[in-house]
Design a protein around this motif. Structure first.
Motif, short mmCIF file in Angstrom:
data_model
loop_
_atom_site.label_atom_id
_atom_site.label_comp_id
_atom_site.label_asym_id
_atom_site.label_seq_id
_atom_site.Cartn_x
_atom_site.Cartn_y
_atom_site.Cartn_z
N SER A 69 0.85 -1.20 0.00
CA SER A 69 0.00 0.00 0.00
C SER A 69 0.88 1.25 0.00
CB SER A 69 -0.97 0.00 1.19
OG SER A 69 -0.28 -0.21 2.40
N GLU A 70 2.02 1.18 0.71
CA GLU A 70 2.95 2.32 0.73
C GLU A 70 3.60 2.50 -0.65
OE1 GLU A 70 7.17 3.33 2.87
OE2 GLU A 70 5.63 2.38 4.13
N LYS A 71 4.00 1.40 -1.27
CA LYS A 71 4.64 1.46 -2.60
C LYS A 71 3.67 2.02 -3.65
CE LYS A 71 8.49 -0.54 -1.20
NZ LYS A 71 9.76 0.20 -1.09
N ILE A 72 2.40 1.65 -3.52
CA ILE A 72 1.39 2.15 -4.47
C ILE A 72 1.21 3.66 -4.29
CG2 ILE A 72 -1.07 2.07 -5.10
CD1 ILE A 72 -0.96 -0.97 -4.38
N ARG A 73 1.13 4.09 -3.04
CA ARG A 73 0.94 5.53 -2.76
C ARG A 73 2.15 6.34 -3.25
NH1 ARG A 73 -1.76 3.72 2.00
NH2 ARG A 73 0.21 3.67 3.15
N GLU A 74 3.32 5.75 -3.10
CA GLU A 74 4.55 6.45 -3.50
C GLU A 74 4.85 6.34 -4.99
OE1 GLU A 74 7.60 4.77 -1.07
OE2 GLU A 74 6.96 5.81 0.76
N LYS A 75 3.99 5.59 -5.72
CA LYS A 75 4.17 5.36 -7.17
C LYS A 75 5.49 4.67 -7.49
CE LYS A 75 0.32 7.08 -8.75
NZ LYS A 75 -0.67 6.20 -9.42
N GLN A 76 5.93 3.82 -6.56
CA GLN A 76 7.15 3.05 -6.81
C GLN A 76 6.86 1.96 -7.84
OE1 GLN A 76 10.03 3.75 -5.73
NE2 GLN A 76 9.91 4.76 -3.73
N LYS A 77 7.87 1.59 -8.60
CA LYS A 77 7.69 0.59 -9.66
C LYS A 77 7.71 -0.82 -9.07
CE LYS A 77 9.00 -0.40 -14.39
NZ LYS A 77 9.97 -0.20 -15.48
N ILE A 78 6.62 -1.55 -9.32
CA ILE A 78 6.46 -2.91 -8.80
C ILE A 78 6.52 -3.89 -9.98
CG2 ILE A 78 4.87 -4.50 -7.62
CD1 ILE A 78 3.63 -1.99 -6.26
N ARG A 79 7.20 -5.00 -9.79
CA ARG A 79 7.23 -6.03 -10.84
C ARG A 79 6.75 -7.36 -10.25
NH1 ARG A 79 12.05 -6.38 -14.95
NH2 ARG A 79 10.77 -4.66 -15.74
N VAL A 80 5.80 -7.99 -10.96
CA VAL A 80 5.33 -9.33 -10.59
C VAL A 80 6.15 -10.34 -11.38
CG1 VAL A 80 3.37 -10.93 -10.63
CG2 VAL A 80 2.98 -8.49 -10.16
N ILE A 81 6.77 -11.27 -10.68
CA ILE A 81 7.54 -12.33 -11.36
C ILE A 81 6.84 -13.66 -11.11
CG2 ILE A 81 9.74 -13.55 -11.53
CD1 ILE A 81 11.17 -10.98 -10.92
N GLY A 82 6.32 -14.22 -12.19
CA GLY A 82 5.51 -15.43 -12.07
C GLY A 82 6.24 -16.68 -12.53
N ASP A 83 5.45 -17.64 -13.02
CA ASP A 83 6.01 -18.89 -13.51
C ASP A 83 5.36 -19.19 -14.85
OD1 ASP A 83 7.45 -21.27 -13.56
OD2 ASP A 83 5.85 -22.39 -12.58
N TYR A 84 5.94 -20.15 -15.59
CA TYR A 84 5.51 -20.38 -16.98
C TYR A 84 4.45 -21.46 -17.13
CZ TYR A 84 9.57 -23.34 -15.98
OH TYR A 84 10.48 -24.17 -15.37
N ASP A 85 3.83 -21.91 -16.01
CA ASP A 85 2.75 -22.89 -16.16
C ASP A 85 1.40 -22.22 -15.94
OD1 ASP A 85 2.49 -22.56 -13.46
OD2 ASP A 85 2.78 -24.66 -12.93
N ILE A 86 0.35 -23.00 -16.04
CA ILE A 86 -1.02 -22.46 -15.99
C ILE A 86 -1.29 -21.73 -14.67
CG2 ILE A 86 -1.96 -24.66 -15.14
CD1 ILE A 86 -4.48 -24.05 -16.86
N ASP A 87 -0.73 -22.25 -13.58
CA ASP A 87 -0.92 -21.60 -12.28
C ASP A 87 -0.15 -20.29 -12.22
OD1 ASP A 87 -1.67 -21.13 -9.67
OD2 ASP A 87 -0.26 -22.56 -8.79
N GLY A 88 1.11 -20.34 -12.62
CA GLY A 88 1.94 -19.13 -12.58
C GLY A 88 1.43 -18.03 -13.49
N ILE A 89 0.94 -18.40 -14.69
CA ILE A 89 0.41 -17.41 -15.64
C ILE A 89 -0.82 -16.72 -15.07
CG2 ILE A 89 -0.71 -17.16 -17.90
CD1 ILE A 89 1.11 -19.62 -18.77
N ASN A 90 -1.75 -17.52 -14.51
CA ASN A 90 -2.97 -16.94 -13.94
C ASN A 90 -2.69 -16.15 -12.67
OD1 ASN A 90 -5.65 -17.73 -15.40
ND2 ASN A 90 -4.33 -19.53 -15.57
N ALA A 91 -1.73 -16.63 -11.86
CA ALA A 91 -1.36 -15.88 -10.65
C ALA A 91 -0.76 -14.53 -11.02
CB ALA A 91 -0.37 -16.70 -9.82
N THR A 92 0.08 -14.52 -12.06
CA THR A 92 0.69 -13.27 -12.54
C THR A 92 -0.40 -12.30 -13.00
OG1 THR A 92 2.65 -14.49 -13.28
CG2 THR A 92 2.34 -12.29 -14.19
N TYR A 93 -1.35 -12.82 -13.77
CA TYR A 93 -2.45 -11.98 -14.27
C TYR A 93 -3.28 -11.41 -13.10
CZ TYR A 93 -6.80 -10.62 -16.55
OH TYR A 93 -7.90 -9.91 -16.97
#
Length: 570
Positions: A69-93
Motif C-alpha cells: 500500500s505504501e509502494k502504491i501511494r509512492e508510485k514506486q515501480k512494482i514487478r510481478v515475477i511469475g512462472d511459466y505454467d497455468i498456475d503461474g500465468i494466472n497468478a501473474t495476471y
C-alpha cells in the motif's frame, strides 16, 4: 495391477438424506468424502463466496499489505515475477490486474523455461534492477529462492513472496529445520507457522487472497475482484489441486463465471477449441483450455498466454488463441514421441525392475518431461522422473503415486541436485549429468515400498444394483460436482454381470460399446474408453464380469438413454 477397495463409511444416511433433501445413496457418497458433521456437509453442498476465509489470517499478509500500500501511494515501480505454467500465468495476471485496479505502477516478468528455468534467478533480478524496479512480488514461486532473494535484497530490492509450494527444509537428527527466504514478507499457507485454515490453495489462489486483502485495506470494494475467480478456478484445476474446502468454492464459482466471462482471451480460446461456454466443466479446463495455456510456456514463451488474458481487442485475442492451439497440437505430437521412447527404454533395460523410474531422454524437449512422466506413471503405477539434457546439465520433472512422497524422497538426495522443488505428488529437478545414475540407484535403494504398496488402488464408493439407477438419481449426483482431484466422480461397482453385443467403435478404435445385464435381468447400455481391443479380448474369455462404472444420461438424435461408463473391469 489393480486393487479394488469398497468404501464403507458409516452414518445415519436417512437422517442426512432428510436434512438435505437428497437420496440415501447420495448421502452415502457425501459421507465417503470424510465429511462427518452436518456443518461440513452443508458447507460441501451449499458453500458460497461468503464462506471463503479471510486472507488476513495468512502469516505475513499484514506485512505485505503495509509494504504494497505504501509502494502504491509512492508510485514506486512494482514487478510481478511469475512462472511459466497455468498456475503461474494466472497468478501473474491476478496480481497485475489487482494492482493496476489500485493504481499501482506495475509490470510483469515470467522466466523462460529453457533459458531461465523455474522461479527467481539472478538474471531476472538484474533485469528488474536495470529497469528501475523497486519492489518484486513473486507468485507460484519464491519459497525456495533463498540465495536469489538474498542477492536481490543486497541490491536494494523490496521482495514479497507469494507461493504455495512446500517450504524447503534440512533434516537434523530426524527433525525438519525449515528454511524461509529472507524476503520482506513470505506468504505461503504451507508455512508451518501460518495459521490459515486451508493450505491447499494453488499459487493463483494465494495471489487472489493478497489482492483481495490489499484492496480492502486500501478502502476499495473487494467484490470488484470477483471476476478474477475465473483465473483461480482455471489454475486450481490446471495445477491439479484437491477440489475441497475453498478450492471447491473457487472452482464452482469460477466455472459459473466462465460461462459469461468478459475476458476476451478466454472467450477466444474457448471458441477456437470448441468448448461449449454454457457447459464448461473441469474436463474442458484440464484437458483442452489448460494445455493450450501451458503450451506457450513449454514451446514458446508463457508471456504469450499472459498476453491472451490481457487482450483488449477481440481480433488480437483470436490470433493469440489460434497460436496457442497450434502450439498445443505440436506439443501433443512431441509428447507421443517422448512417451514411446521412454517406454521402449524401460522395456529394453533393467529399469523395468525399478520401483522408482528414472528415465533419461537427452533429446526430449525439457518442457514436456512432466507430461511424459505423468503418462509413464499412469502406465506402470510407479513414481517416475523423466530427465532431459539442458543447456547446463540435466533437468527433469517427476510425477508420483499416492503411496510415495516424492518431495521428501528427493530431499533425501538433495546433495545430488543443483536445484529442486515441488510437493508430494510432483517435483522439478536440475542436476549434473554424472549424477543421473547415482540418483536412480539411491532413490531405489531408499524406496521401502513393496510392489503391493504400489498397486493402483481403485476406491469404489458402493455397490449399485441397476434397479436403483434412474434419471433423477443421476441428476442428483450433479450436486457433488465439480469433480476432480480430491473430489472424484462417484464410482460404483457390480459383479456377476453378463456382456452382450460388444463392438469396437471410434476412429482410433479405442471405444468399446456393449450391453450389460445383472443377475436380476436388468440390462443397461455401457461404454468403455481406453484399450478397447484388450478389454474385448478379456470379455470374450469370461462368462461373467465385474465392472466399476458411473452412470450418465446420453442424448443422441433426440433420444435419451441411461449409459454406464465403465472405468475398470475384472
Amino acid at each position: 495391477m489393480e486393487k479394488w477397495f469398497l468404501t464403507m463409511k458409516k452414518a445415519d444416511f436417512q437422517e442426512i438424506a432428510g436434512r438435505f433433501h437428497i437420496s440415501p445413496i447420495t448421502a452415502r457418497l457425501i459421507r465417503n468424502k470424510d465429511l462427518t458433521t452436518m456443518e461440513e456437509i452443508d458447507a460441501y453442498l451449499n458453500g458460497t463466496i461468503s464462506d471463503l476465509y479471510d486472507g488476513m489470517l495468512m502469516k505475513d499478509m499484514d506485512r505485505a499489505i503495509e509494504i504494497l500500500s505504501e509502494k502504491i501511494r509512492e508510485k514506486q515501480k512494482i514487478r510481478v515475477i511469475g512462472d511459466y505454467d497455468i498456475d503461474g500465468i494466472n497468478a501473474t495476471y491476478i496480481l497485475q490486474e489487482g494492482l493496476v485496479r489500485l493504481g499501482a505502477e506495475v509490470d510483469t516478468d515470467i522466466p523462460d523455461r529453457i533459458r531461465d528455468g523455474y522461479g527467481l534467478n539472478r538474471l531476472l533480478i538484474d533485469r528488474a534492477i536495470s529497469d528501475g524496479v523497486d519492489t518484486v512480488i513473486t507468485c507460484d514461486n519464491g519459497i525456495a529462492a533463498k540465495e536469489e532473494i538474498a542477492y536481490g535484497k543486497k541490491l536494494g530490492l523490496t521482495v514479497v513472496v507469494t507461493d504455495h509450494h512446500e517450504v524447503p527444509f534440512t533434516e537434523v537428527e530426524g527433525e525438519k529445520q525449515y528454511q524461509l527466504p529472507p524476503a520482506d514478507a513470505v506468504i505461503d499457507p504451507k508455512r508451518v507457522d501460518c495459521p490459515y485454515p486451508f493450505d491447499g490453495l494453488c499459487g493463483a489462489g494465494v495471489a487472489y487472497k493478497l489482492v483481495e486483502a490489499l484492496t480492502e485495506a486500501m478502502g476499495e470494494d473487494s467484490t470488484d475482484l470477483d471476476d478474477l475467480m475465473e483465473n483461480v478456478a482455471i489454475a486450481t484445476i490446471g495445477d491439479v489441486m484437491d477440489l475441497v474446502d475453498e478450492n471447491r468454492i473457487f472452482v464452482r464459482q469460477g466455472l459459473e463465471m466462465l460461462k459469461r466471462t468478459k475476458n476476451l482471451g478466454l472467450r477466444a480460446l474457448m471458441e477456437c477449441t470448441n468448448i461449449p461456454k454454457d457447459g464448461i466443466n473441469p474436463y474442458h479446463i484440464g484437458f483442452i483450455l489448460g494445455p493450450c495455456l501451458n503450451a506457450s510456456g513449454r514451446l514458446d514463451t508463457a508471456k504469450r498466454a499472459l498476453e491472451l488474458l490481457e487482450a483488449k481487442e477481440l481480433r488480437e485475442a483470436m490470433v493469440l488463441a489460434e497460436d496457442l492451439k497450434v502450439l498445443n497440437d505440436s506439443r501433443k505430437e512431441l509428447t507421443e514421441k517422448g512417451v514411446k521412447e521412454a517406454m521402449d527404454q524401460i522395456e529394453a533395460s533393467e529399469l523395468k525392475q525399478d520401483k522408482v523410474l528414472v528415465v533419461y531422454l537427452p533429446e526430449c524437449h525439457e518442457s514436456i518431461a512432466g507430461i511424459i512422466a505423468g503418462r509413464i506413471r499412469e502406465h506402470y503405477s510407479r513414481p517416475t522422473l523423466v530427465l532431459t539434457k539442458a543447456e547446463t546439465g540435466v533437468k527433469g520433472s517427476g510425477r508420483s503415486i499416492e503411496a510415495y512422497d516424492m518431495f521428501t524422497e528427493l530431499n533425501r538426495c538433495r546433495d545430488l541436485f543443483l536445484k529442486f522443488g515441488g510437493h508430494k505428488m510432483a517435483a522439478g529437478v536440475s542436476l549434473p549429468e554424472e549424477n543421473v545414475e547415482i540418483l536412480r540407484k539411491r532413490l531405489n535403494e531408499n524406496c521401502i515400498l513393496s510392489w503391493e504398496d504400489m498397486a493402483e488402488r481403485i476406491h469404489i464408493d458402493m455397490k449399485l444394483p441397476f434397479a436403483y439407477i434412474n434419471e433423477d438419481l443421476i441428476r442428483e449426483f450433479s450436486l457433488l460436482a465439480p469433480f476432480g482431484k480430491g473430489n472424484t466422480r462417484p464410482l460404483f461397482a457390480e459383479k456377476n454381470l453378463r456382456v452382450y453385443y460388444p463392438q469396437i467403435v471410434g476412429k482410433n478404435q479405442n471405444v468399446l460399446k456393449f450391453q450389460v445385464q445383472d443377475p436380476a435381468g436388468n440390462r443397461m447400455e455401457a461404454i468403455y474408453f481406453g484399450e478397447a481391443k484388450k478389454c474385448l479380448e478379456y470379455i470374450q474369455r469370461k462368462q461373467e464380469m465385474a465392472f466399476t462404472f458411473y452412470p450418465s444420461i446420453n442424448e443422441y438424435n433426440g433420444r435419451r438413454t441411461i449409459q454406464l461408463t465403465v472405468v475398470n473391469y475384472q
